[in-house]
Design a protein around this motif. Sequence first.
Motif, mmCIF file in Angstrom:
data_model
loop_
_atom_site.group_PDB
_atom_site.id
_atom_site.type_symbol
_atom_site.label_atom_id
_atom_site.label_comp_id
_atom_site.label_asym_id
_atom_site.label_seq_id
_atom_site.Cartn_x
_atom_site.Cartn_y
_atom_site.Cartn_z
ATOM 1 N N UNK A 2 -1.242 -24.033 17.603
ATOM 2 C CA UNK A 2 -0.702 -24.421 18.872
ATOM 3 C C UNK A 2 -1.134 -23.423 19.891
ATOM 4 N N UNK A 3 -1.557 -22.187 19.569
ATOM 5 C CA UNK A 3 -1.967 -21.292 20.471
ATOM 6 C C UNK A 3 -3.129 -21.572 21.489
ATOM 7 N N UNK A 4 -4.070 -22.141 20.487
ATOM 8 C CA UNK A 4 -5.553 -22.488 21.272
ATOM 9 C C UNK A 4 -5.465 -23.328 22.393
ATOM 10 N N UNK A 5 -4.800 -24.297 22.216
ATOM 11 C CA UNK A 5 -4.746 -25.277 23.452
ATOM 12 C C UNK A 5 -4.088 -24.496 24.522
ATOM 13 N N UNK A 6 -3.144 -23.801 24.368
ATOM 14 C CA UNK A 6 -2.323 -22.956 25.226
ATOM 15 C C UNK A 6 -3.442 -21.782 26.239
ATOM 16 N N UNK A 7 -4.122 -21.285 25.127
ATOM 17 C CA UNK A 7 -5.122 -20.083 25.494
ATOM 18 C C UNK A 7 -6.090 -21.029 26.421
ATOM 19 N N UNK A 8 -6.654 -22.031 25.905
ATOM 20 C CA UNK A 8 -7.690 -22.761 26.908
ATOM 21 C C UNK A 8 -7.182 -23.139 28.258
ATOM 22 N N UNK A 9 -5.802 -23.398 28.313
ATOM 23 C CA UNK A 9 -5.073 -23.657 29.469
ATOM 24 C C UNK A 9 -4.966 -22.610 30.381
ATOM 25 N N UNK A 14 -7.079 -19.626 35.185
ATOM 26 C CA UNK A 14 -7.352 -18.507 35.740
ATOM 27 C C UNK A 14 -8.972 -18.697 36.376
ATOM 28 N N UNK A 15 -9.778 -19.412 35.727
ATOM 29 C CA UNK A 15 -10.976 -19.774 36.313
ATOM 30 C C UNK A 15 -11.005 -20.576 37.756
#
Length: 180
Positions: A2-9, A14-15
């Motif tokens: 579940x960390x991957x979708x949060x990291x992408x967000x 940031x971008x």
Amino acid sequence: MSDQPMEKKRRLTLLLIIVVLQVLFLGGIATSYYAVGWFGTEIKIKTVPVDPRDFLYGDYVTLGYEISTLNPQLWRESANKPSQGEAVYVLLKPSANGLYEATGIYRSKPSTQAGEAVLKGTVDYSWDDLLRIEYGLERYYVPEGTGKELEREARNMIVRVKIAPWGQARINGLEEVTPS
């Protein structure tokens, strides 16, 4: 997992923040240029041009102003006169013919009265009997093919300069001196 979708967000956020900051920065630069025209006070300065061509930007006229070469007696500070590369402020007052003339040179921006203006410049060089000041208004771009013609005619030209209350200045146009 579940960390991957949060990291992408977070990365996307940031971008987005970086893109918005860049757009705001560029918009601020453009707005400050146009704000001089909206809020600035127009003055007229006698000029003499020098050179007409730049390979990257096209035709231009390099302008030399009567207020660029000043007598050190206009220095209004008690300390030594300014040295090369130092920022100075030149107090300008309108003369009888409507052109602005230098009446004082200062290290910090002086207060003005009605009709007066202040241009910020940099000391190009300083001699005993002469102060040469550049204002960042020495190059004026013109339509392609007109630089040499303007150079010949410019002995009888006046530059209209807009000066914003916060000190930024830009050339607003050239006009011919009408014989009286």
